[in-house]
Design a protein around this motif. Structure first.
Motif, PDB file in Angstrom:
ATOM      1  N   MET A  68       0.822  -1.271  -0.031  1.00  0.00           N
ATOM      2  CA  MET A  68      -0.067   0.071   0.068  1.00  0.00           C
ATOM      3  C   MET A  68       0.888   1.272   0.022  1.00  0.00           C
ATOM      4  O   MET A  68       1.800   1.365   0.773  1.00  0.00           O
ATOM      5  CB  MET A  68      -0.937   0.031   1.123  1.00  0.00           C
ATOM      6  N   ASN A  69       0.619   2.216  -1.058  1.00  0.00           N
ATOM      7  CA  ASN A  69       1.201   3.348  -0.972  1.00  0.00           C
ATOM      8  C   ASN A  69       0.648   4.371  -0.347  1.00  0.00           C
ATOM      9  O   ASN A  69      -0.459   4.654  -0.230  1.00  0.00           O
ATOM     10  CB  ASN A  69       1.397   3.723  -2.384  1.00  0.00           C
ATOM     11  N   TYR A  70       1.514   5.438   0.574  1.00  0.00           N
ATOM     12  CA  TYR A  70       0.855   6.753   0.933  1.00  0.00           C
ATOM     13  C   TYR A  70       1.984   7.598   1.452  1.00  0.00           C
ATOM     14  O   TYR A  70       3.070   6.978   1.369  1.00  0.00           O
ATOM     15  CB  TYR A  70       0.047   6.119   2.523  1.00  0.00           C
ATOM     16  N   ARG A  71       1.619   8.790   1.471  1.00  0.00           N
ATOM     17  CA  ARG A  71       2.564   9.695   1.945  1.00  0.00           C
ATOM     18  C   ARG A  71       1.741  10.609   2.973  1.00  0.00           C
ATOM     19  O   ARG A  71       0.756  11.375   2.743  1.00  0.00           O
ATOM     20  CB  ARG A  71       2.798  10.823   0.699  1.00  0.00           C
ATOM     21  N   ILE A  72       1.995  10.682   4.380  1.00  0.00           N
ATOM     22  CA  ILE A  72       1.612  11.186   5.393  1.00  0.00           C
ATOM     23  C   ILE A  72       2.760  11.968   6.032  1.00  0.00           C
ATOM     24  O   ILE A  72       3.706  11.722   6.158  1.00  0.00           O
ATOM     25  CB  ILE A  72       0.449  10.174   6.044  1.00  0.00           C
TER      26      ILE A  72
END
Length: 416
Positions: A1-5
């Motif tokens: 799963m990709n994410y940027r937080i």
């Protein structure tokens, strides 16, 4: 799963916030339980550009439990609650690309990241995702979408009229159980909450100028009056202006109002409702806030060009000292004050809006391939279902028509 937080370690704090919101969103939770059992969105890829708040988190969890794969980005650079973003990633497997304080480049890069999932349904708040898909020819696999707010619906209607809209969109904003409550009671309370968090001023006794008397403006004006403000409405529509007069508000143009206002809140959906010329008229200490979706309603660049100095005197409160020594205070960079300086709408009112969103998404999916590329209102049966769920959660039982009354309402022969 990709994410940027911003920080995944905030996830536990965010999970607590989500659980708090769920307590106050009983209608959506009832829908959530039904969708979890039925799984009507199993395997459907959804991309959403929404304010990343605890209430949005409950909606994302609802769609996830319905079987969907979800990617989420923010619909405003300052509206993300970073703990919610972290919780959605860690506990609910939502691909989130959002953090509070994004640059303009970050904002659009995050929207681009959503498209890696090749979404089939898109959800938007303001129209930026819909516009991006159409401007870049990336709508090929999308068979429908929704739009949350007035600004986005206006943009989509323009696309429809110009013949460029490529897929059907349900205007969630146009549901009675959205705009009559979210726009009026939600923004009416949360915009003032944002102003108070940023400034801690006393509203009582202040001359408060509300630009725009749509449902958002109505709510803000009403709440300001309830707090003891002397409220002036600025409105370009003769019908809305007349309504404001009949509601007991003073109505004038911004040229005159700008000379006497202490607090200004814009809610027009249009550009430069407060211009440099208006700012030049303002008294020392005037406070400017925006409750519209985009940060175009106050001429921020114009204000800053007039200032001989600028400084941040409180979080989200910028002092602009003009050449003659007058000080004009800008809140939250002219962005949505309720979400930039506050937490946005209370969960109770978002319960209605996001119940509409969830059921509209299911409606779009079940009717894929059957709807023309147009802007549709929320089907009436969904609107009424949401209202009834909310009333039931409040322990309120409404009247039921008898068979005789139902038949009477269908006839035309009987008069006096």
């Amino acid at each position: 799963m990709n994410y940027r937080i911003k920080d995944i370690s905030l996830a536990d704090q965010g999970k607590n916030q989500l659980e708090w919101a769920e307590i106050h969103m009983p209608a959506l939770i009832k829908i959530q339980k039904d969708l979890e059992r039925e799984k009507p969105l199993k395997g459907v890829r959804i991309a959403a550009v929404l304010h990343v708040t605890k209430e949005t988190g409950v909606l994302m969890k609802t769609l996830k439990l319905a079987g969907a794969d979800i990617s989420l980005a923010a619909s405003n650079p300052l509206s993300t609650q970073d703990d919610i973003a972290a919780a959605l990633v860690k506990y609910y497997d939502v691909s989130v690309f959002a953090w509070k304080g994004e640059s303009e480049k970050d904002y659009y890069d995050n929207i681009k990241s959503l498209l890696e999932s090749e979404p089939q349904i898109v959800m938007d708040d303001g129209g930026d995702l819909h516009a991006f898909l159409h401007e870049n020819g990336l709508y090929g696999k999308v068979f429908g979408g929704t739009e949350e707010t007035t600004t986005g619906v206006v943009r989509l209607k323009a696309m429809e009229e110009q013949g460029v809209l490529k897929y059907p969109v349900i205007a969630v904003n146009n549901a009675f159980t959205k705009y009559l409550f979210d726009n009026r009671f939600g923004t009416g309370q949360s915009a003032i909450d944002g102003v108070l968090r940023a400034t801690n001023i006393l509203i009582a006794g202040k001359t408060c100028v509300v630009a725009g008397y749509g449902w958002v403006g109505r709510g803000i004006a009403s709440r300001l009056r309830g707090l003891g403000g002397r409220v002036i409405v600025v409105e370009a529509s003769p019908l809305r202006a007349l309504e404001a007069v009949m509601e007991g508000f003073e109505v004038m143009n911004m040229r005159d109002a700008s000379k006497i206002g202490d607090l200004f809140i814009t809610a027009t959906g249009n550009i430069r409702a407060i211009s440099k010329e208006h700012i030049a008229n303002m008294k020392d200490g005037a406070i400017l806030a925006n409750a519209g979706h985009f940060n175009v309603e106050i001429d921020v660049e114009g204000l800053r060009s007039m200032a001989k100095s600028r400084r941040i005197v409180r979080p989200y409160t910028e002092e602009n000292e003009l050449q003659d020594g007058r000080r004009i205070y800008l809140l939250a960079d002219g962005r949505l004050v309720n979400l930039a300086a506050g937490e946005g709408h209370p969960s109770e009112v978002m319960d209605l809006s996001f119940s509409n969103q969830a059921l509209s998404i299911v409606h779009i999916y079940k009717n894929r391939g059957k709807l023309e590329p147009k802007v549709y209102d929320v089907p009436n049966h969904i609107d009424e279902q949401v209202a009834l769920l909310k009333l039931n959660s409040m322990g309120i039982e409404i009247e039921k028509l008898t068979e005789e009354q139902i038949e009477y309402s269908k006839q035309w022969k009987y008069g006096t």
